[in-house]
Design a protein around this motif. Structure first.
Motif, short mmCIF file in Angstrom:
data_model
loop_
_atom_site.label_atom_id
_atom_site.label_comp_id
_atom_site.label_asym_id
_atom_site.label_seq_id
_atom_site.Cartn_x
_atom_site.Cartn_y
_atom_site.Cartn_z
N ARG A 1 19.64 13.19 12.14
CA ARG A 1 20.94 13.85 12.02
C ARG A 1 21.40 14.42 13.37
O ARG A 1 22.57 14.34 13.70
N TYR A 2 20.47 14.97 14.14
CA TYR A 2 20.83 15.43 15.50
C TYR A 2 21.38 14.26 16.30
O TYR A 2 22.37 14.38 17.01
N LEU A 3 20.68 13.11 16.18
CA LEU A 3 21.05 11.95 16.98
C LEU A 3 22.31 11.27 16.45
O LEU A 3 22.94 10.50 17.15
N GLY A 4 22.61 11.54 15.18
CA GLY A 4 23.74 10.84 14.56
C GLY A 4 23.43 9.39 14.28
O GLY A 4 24.32 8.56 14.17
N THR A 5 22.14 9.06 14.16
CA THR A 5 21.76 7.66 13.93
C THR A 5 21.62 7.34 12.45
O THR A 5 21.52 6.18 12.07
N SER A 6 21.58 8.38 11.61
CA SER A 6 21.58 8.17 10.15
C SER A 6 22.11 9.46 9.56
O SER A 6 21.88 10.54 10.11
N ASP A 7 22.80 9.35 8.41
CA ASP A 7 23.27 10.61 7.83
C ASP A 7 22.15 11.31 7.07
O ASP A 7 22.27 12.48 6.72
N GLY A 8 21.04 10.62 6.83
CA GLY A 8 19.87 11.25 6.23
C GLY A 8 20.07 11.74 4.82
O GLY A 8 19.27 12.53 4.33
N ASN A 9 21.13 11.27 4.15
CA ASN A 9 21.40 11.75 2.79
C ASN A 9 20.49 11.07 1.78
O ASN A 9 20.70 9.91 1.43
N MET A 10 19.49 11.80 1.31
CA MET A 10 18.52 11.19 0.41
C MET A 10 19.10 10.96 -0.98
O MET A 10 18.72 10.01 -1.65
N GLU A 11 20.03 11.81 -1.39
CA GLU A 11 20.61 11.65 -2.74
C GLU A 11 21.37 10.33 -2.83
O GLU A 11 21.39 9.68 -3.87
N GLU A 12 22.03 9.95 -1.74
CA GLU A 12 22.79 8.70 -1.75
C GLU A 12 21.91 7.51 -1.42
O GLU A 12 22.40 6.40 -1.30
N GLY A 13 20.64 7.77 -1.22
CA GLY A 13 19.72 6.67 -0.94
C GLY A 13 19.72 6.21 0.49
O GLY A 13 19.12 5.21 0.83
N SER A 14 20.41 6.95 1.38
CA SER A 14 20.42 6.46 2.77
C SER A 14 19.16 6.89 3.52
O SER A 14 18.97 6.55 4.67
N MET A 15 18.29 7.63 2.85
CA MET A 15 16.96 7.89 3.44
C MET A 15 15.96 7.95 2.30
O MET A 15 16.18 8.65 1.32
N ARG A 16 14.89 7.18 2.40
CA ARG A 16 13.86 7.19 1.35
C ARG A 16 12.53 6.82 1.99
O ARG A 16 12.50 6.35 3.13
N ALA A 17 11.47 7.04 1.25
CA ALA A 17 10.16 6.82 1.86
C ALA A 17 9.19 6.16 0.90
O ALA A 17 9.24 6.37 -0.31
N ASP A 18 8.33 5.30 1.47
CA ASP A 18 7.16 4.82 0.76
C ASP A 18 6.00 5.64 1.32
O ASP A 18 5.84 5.74 2.54
N VAL A 19 5.22 6.25 0.42
CA VAL A 19 4.19 7.20 0.87
C VAL A 19 2.82 6.64 0.53
O VAL A 19 2.52 6.40 -0.65
N ASN A 20 2.00 6.43 1.54
CA ASN A 20 0.64 5.92 1.33
C ASN A 20 -0.32 7.09 1.24
O ASN A 20 -0.42 7.91 2.16
N VAL A 21 -1.05 7.17 0.13
CA VAL A 21 -1.94 8.31 -0.11
C VAL A 21 -3.36 7.81 -0.34
O VAL A 21 -3.59 6.88 -1.12
N SER A 22 -4.31 8.43 0.35
CA SER A 22 -5.71 8.19 0.04
C SER A 22 -6.45 9.51 0.19
O SER A 22 -5.92 10.47 0.77
N VAL A 23 -7.65 9.59 -0.37
CA VAL A 23 -8.46 10.81 -0.21
C VAL A 23 -9.84 10.41 0.33
O VAL A 23 -10.26 9.27 0.21
#
Lengths: 490, 487
Positions: B191-213
């Motif tokens: 958002r500082y850079l203006g390279t993405s609006d980062g709006n997660m609700e609109e789906g413009s930012m999302r993540a796949d999270v890899n979890v292990s223990v």
């Protein structure tokens, strides 16, 4: 008045300019000839109304003195090109009913230069084949028959419809495309001239893709001059195809000086393949003698990677095709065979929509890109490709052009049962290296064999040096004499 | 060590460490899609923003949108990452109705951006460094809709071909808190850079999270991928659940199957989506329709020169130049607009005092009323003037809060309001002395007691403040009381 369809593009251009006949008359002659040639099965779509409309516009232009380079010249278009409002199927059932809303850059270039569209020409399905027998719309017959025979022969492929139509005088010239020899081989089989320019010379935008890194547009015409005229109009850089190259398009006709004195012509020893028919060997020698007589210097060269070109090609091309043809899934356009669920629909659609040769290549391509096989096949094939390019770079340090046979034989019989696909693939043995290296290659008629069937020689040039090819091909054409039209039997 | 161990999860058989790596997909802020001229606007009717290229019509070719390339480079620079002057686009092949080409154009072996780093400033003051493995450009897919027709699915290609940046972290994240902080920080940076609006609700930012223990110090365990997380809160919850699920299996003597899982928001649990065996063979290969993407160092440097100040740099400056507390600096730089608001307030004023008011009063109120910063009824100028009044001793902190309330609800010029409403602090010692004298006179008992118990002075202060309606300057009151009571 002579039959207008007997005129070459250059002659028709002159006749139109002198107002000896109109574009409408010329076009009408072709429409009549097309309707009389249904047995050849060269056209999959005829567009006579569109042709007459375009011819009328050309006549108005000519009357106003505003004729463009191809004003009023009736052309056939390979079914691989998307033409706005006219069906484009790449002769595949899977594109059933598909009518593009856009015009390919190459055909647009032709219409912008005043050409007239007669219709769409048959081809092997998705340009995969060397006989035009894999077309969904049935095989095309070569207008040429062996002397004293009435056996149908193949026109070559994949641009068999284009080559047959040009040879049979049912178009003044035709667009074609070449991925592994699909312009040059059918040209050789039909006594016509076909040039595959350097990769990037023409835009691929709007051409239905087979193998993107190898596909290139080019013309098939009756004479070297006609091919030069068409090439000039077809070539252009295109912002919509970033693999097209921004270089000025020369006046190829101006290159036809007939002067090749001192030109160095390479003869690659690797092209003397085992089992090559004696008549092909003799024809090649004849070509060498003609060029020598015209003042060229003959240089023996070596292209050591040649033997790997065909196997490498049959990895790279199917790999790209397997991905390029994934879009034909029944979801958006073309054929859909309904199924129980989406996977079932995909399977039924693709099973019904693709012919066996296309399926074979999709399978090969999918296999060579798969995890565990990528390095062994695709990556090694790409390495061979680099080595083939290096072979040519080295050769072109000492020669200006390379002369080879265009095909390992003259046109063979239709419906010849070829059970081993590799035997069919051998048709491309002299042509695929050129695609792998991205270089220009031209096939030019060089007389007939003992059965009275046309034969062809291939000239290979440096990247973007199509002018040398036209000039040298012009000399061969002069020496061999322009072939008369095949005797009409259809 | 105390800090590290606090991240560990207690199991029945001992401590476990969770290891997380994230693949963040951020939609590139650009007018047009990655390889076609179609609009990237969110919303609109289905299939409004679809070109022949997006619909994968025969013979169509991709042409790279240079703005997307610049945005990817800018983001790479913001992540202090290596920019690759030559990168390749590859085809990722799979069949799906919302993927018209039958392949996604992505970057596989040679991404545009290489290794970088993100610094997290945790609430407890700890600084955590998370490595970035790579950033690459790729196309988004369309959307399948299964609820429009009883027997058919529909496809909307508006998003088909929209440019995404996939930012892959190293497996450096060690807790759900760090994962949330990482996602938050990444959103702040883009958002500082203006390279993405980062709006997660609109789906413009999302993540796949890899979890292990794993047991602390052990090799990495088998991971599960939690797909398509589009809320920072849920990322935290999903990691917590998934870590405990895996610990439960391992402590029962089982083993973890490598698989893709989905987080069910309603149930608060993850469930299996597909196993490793069902994973696609994507048959990646270089896209022959696209030339290698090449640019020179000068191109990158020109972009670097025009980068805005990044959150970490801003935070450092707030601490070193303005003397802010590190925690306050971190809070203020979390959003570019918040930081800008603060900088307007503190311009020419006491920075820490300004920070206190921006964070405690103003931001607290904004959050409480769930307002957008731009919709604040109090301007930076007005808040600055309140700070001025406090600093000048014209109003006490307590009165300032009342003033803030008035300005928030009624508006107006703070100095004029103070004047008009007689809120000005009494610093006139004569007036205060008069009140003090009166209170001492009226409370002889208390005066006696305070001699033994000096703490009782607070009672006197309260009485004076009450009598002055809060306007007496507390320091002055204190001093005068001490003098008069002989303390």
């Amino acid at each position: 008045m002579t039959d207008l369809t007997s005129l070459t593009i250059a002659e028709a251009r002159e006749g139109l300019a002198k107002k000896e006949f109109t574009a409408t008359e010329l076009t009408t002659s072709y429409i009549t000839a097309i309707d009389g040639a249904n047995e050849l099965n060269a056209y999959v779509t005829k567009t006579p109304e569109k042709a007459l409309e375009m011819a009328k516009a050309s006549d108005e232009r000519i009357a106003k003195g505003e004729a463009r380079p191809l004003e009023g010249i009736p052309l056939g278009i390979k079914d691989l090109y998307c033409t706005k409002g006219v069906g484009a199927y790449a002769c595949s059932h899977i594109l059933d009913g598909f009518t593009p809303e856009y015009e390919s850059t190459v055909t647009q270039n032709l219409w912008d230069d005043g050409a007239v569209m007669l219709g769409k020409l048959a081809m092997d399905e998705f340009a995969m084949g060397s006989t035009t027998e894999t077309s969904y719309f049935g095989p095309v017959k070569n207008p040429w028959r062996a002397e004293g025979e009435s056996i149908d022969r193949v026109p070559g492929g994949s641009s068999g419809g284009s080559a047959a139509a040009v040879a049979a005088r049912i178009c003044a010239g035709a667009t074609a495309s070449d991925t592994g020899g699909s312009i040059r081989q059918p040209a050789a089989f039909t006594g016509t001239v076909g040039i595959k320019p350097t990769y990037g010379r023409c835009s691929r935008w709007g051409m239905i893709a087979f193998a993107s890194s190898l596909d290139q547009a080019g013309p098939i015409a009756r004479t070297v001059r006609d091919a030069a005229i068409m090439m000039k109009s077809m070539a252009s850089v295109d912002a919509k195809d970033t693999t097209s190259v921004d270089l000025p398009v020369p006046d190829y006709e101006a290159a036809l000086t007939g002067d090749i004195k001192g030109m160095k012509v390479g003869i690659p020893k690797e092209y003397r393949v085992d089992g090559m028919p004696e008549e092909v060997e003799a024809n090649w020698q004849q070509g060498i003698d003609w060029l020598k007589a015209a003042g060229a210097e003959i240089v023996d060269i070596s292209l050591p990677m040649t033997k790997y070109a065909l196997p490498a090609y049959y990895i790279v091309a199917p790999a790209e095709a397997s991905s390029n043809l994934a879009r034909y899934d029944g979801v958006k356009y073309g054929l859909r065979v309904n199924g129980n669920d989406i996977i079932d629909m995909y399977e039924k659609t693709r099973a019904a929509g693709f012919g066996s040769e296309v399926k074979r290549r999709i399978l090969i391509g999918t296999y060579v890109l798969s995890a565990g096989y990528y390095d062994a096949y695709y990556l090694r094939a790409q390495k061979i490709r680099s080595l083939i390019k290096q072979d040519f770079e080295k050769a072109f340090q000492s020669v200006d052009t390379i002369l080879t046979p265009a095909t390992p034989s003259a046109a063979f019989e239709l419906n010849k049962e070829i059970t081993d696909p590799v035997e069919m693939y051998l048709n491309d043995i002299f042509t695929v290296t050129v695609n792998m290296a991205g270089l220009p290659g031209i096939s030019v008629p060089s007389g007939k064999n003992g059965q009275g069937l046309p034969m062809g020689l291939q000239l290979i040039g440096k990247a973007f040096d199509e002018e040398t090819l036209f000039r040298t091909a012009g000399v061969l054409e002069d020496a061999a004499g322009i072939l008369e039209a095949p005797t009409k039997w259809w | 060590m105390a800090e590290a161990s606090s991240k560990l999860i207690k199991g029945a058989t001992g401590d476990w460490e969770v290891v997380v790596g994230m693949e963040i997909h951020a939609q590139v802020a650009s007018e047009a899609k990655l390889f076609s001229g179609s609009s990237t606007k969110f919303g609109g009717e289905a299939n409004d923003h679809v070109s022949f290229v997006d619909a994968a019509m025969p013979g169509m070719l991709p042409v790279i949108n240079e703005e997307c390339v610049r945005q990817a480079i800018r983001t790479g620079l913001g992540l202090k990452a290596k920019i690759n002057n030559r990168s390749l686009f590859d085809r990722k092949n799979y069949f799906y109705p919302d993927l018209p080409q039958g392949y996604q154009i992505s970057q596989y072996k040679d991404p545009i951006v290489g290794e970088g780093e993100v610094v997290l400033h945790m609430l407890d003051g700890e600084e955590v460094r998370i490595g970035v493995e790579r950033l690459h450009l790729e196309q988004d897919a369309g959307k399948s809709m299964h609820d429009q027709h009883p027997t058919m699915s529909f496809v909307d290609l508006n998003r088909s071909g929209v440019a995404l940046m996939e930012i892959v972290s190293k497996p450096d994240i060690r807790s759900s808190e760090e994962a949330k902080a990482y996602m938050t920080k990444m959103r702040t940076i883009v958002r500082y850079l203006g390279t993405s609006d980062g709006n997660m609700e609109e789906g413009s930012m999302r993540a796949d999270v890899n979890v292990s223990v794993r047991r602390p110090g052990d090799e990495l365990g088998t991971r599960c991928e939690l797909k398509n997380m589009n809320s920072i809160r849920f990322i935290g919850q999903a990691i917590e659940y998934e870590a405990r699920r895996q610990i439960g299996i391992l402590e029962d003597g089982g083993s973890i199957d490598q698989e893709t899982r989905l987080y069910d928001v309603k149930k608060g649990e993850t469930r299996s989506m597909r196993s490793k065996e069902e994973a696609h063979d994507y048959r990646y290969f270089p896209d022959p329709d696209l030339l290698p993407l090449e640019f020179d160092d000068a191109y990158v440097e020109a972009l670097r020169e025009h980068l805005p100040e990044l959150p970490d740099d801003k935070r450092d400056r707030f601490i070193s130049d303005l003397g802010l507390k590190p925690y306050d600096a971190s809070v203020l730089v979390a959003s570019k607009r918040l930081a800008a608001f603060f900088e307007q307030v503190c311009e020419g004023r006491d920075a820490q005092l300004s920070a206190n008011w921006v964070i405690n009063e103003w931001l607290g109120r904004i959050n409480k009323e769930q307002l957008d910063i731009d919709d604040s009824p109090i301007s930076a100028d007005q808040l600055g003037k309140i700070v001025d009044l406090i600093k000048a001793g014209d109003i006490s902190g307590k009165i300032a809060k009342d003033l803030f309330e008035i300005i928030w609800t009624e508006g107006g010029d703070p100095a004029e309001v103070v004047e008009a409403k007689g809120m000005k602090q009494v610093t006139d010692t004569g007036a205060i002395e008069a009140i003090v004298d009166e209170i001492i006179a009226n409370n002889p008992g208390q005066v006696e007691k305070v001699k033994d118990k000096p703490g009782l002075i607070g009672w006197f202060v309260g009485q004076v403040m009450k009598a002055s309606q809060g306007k007496a300057n507390p320091q002055a009151v204190n001093q005068i009381l001490k003098d008069k009571l002989g303390l």
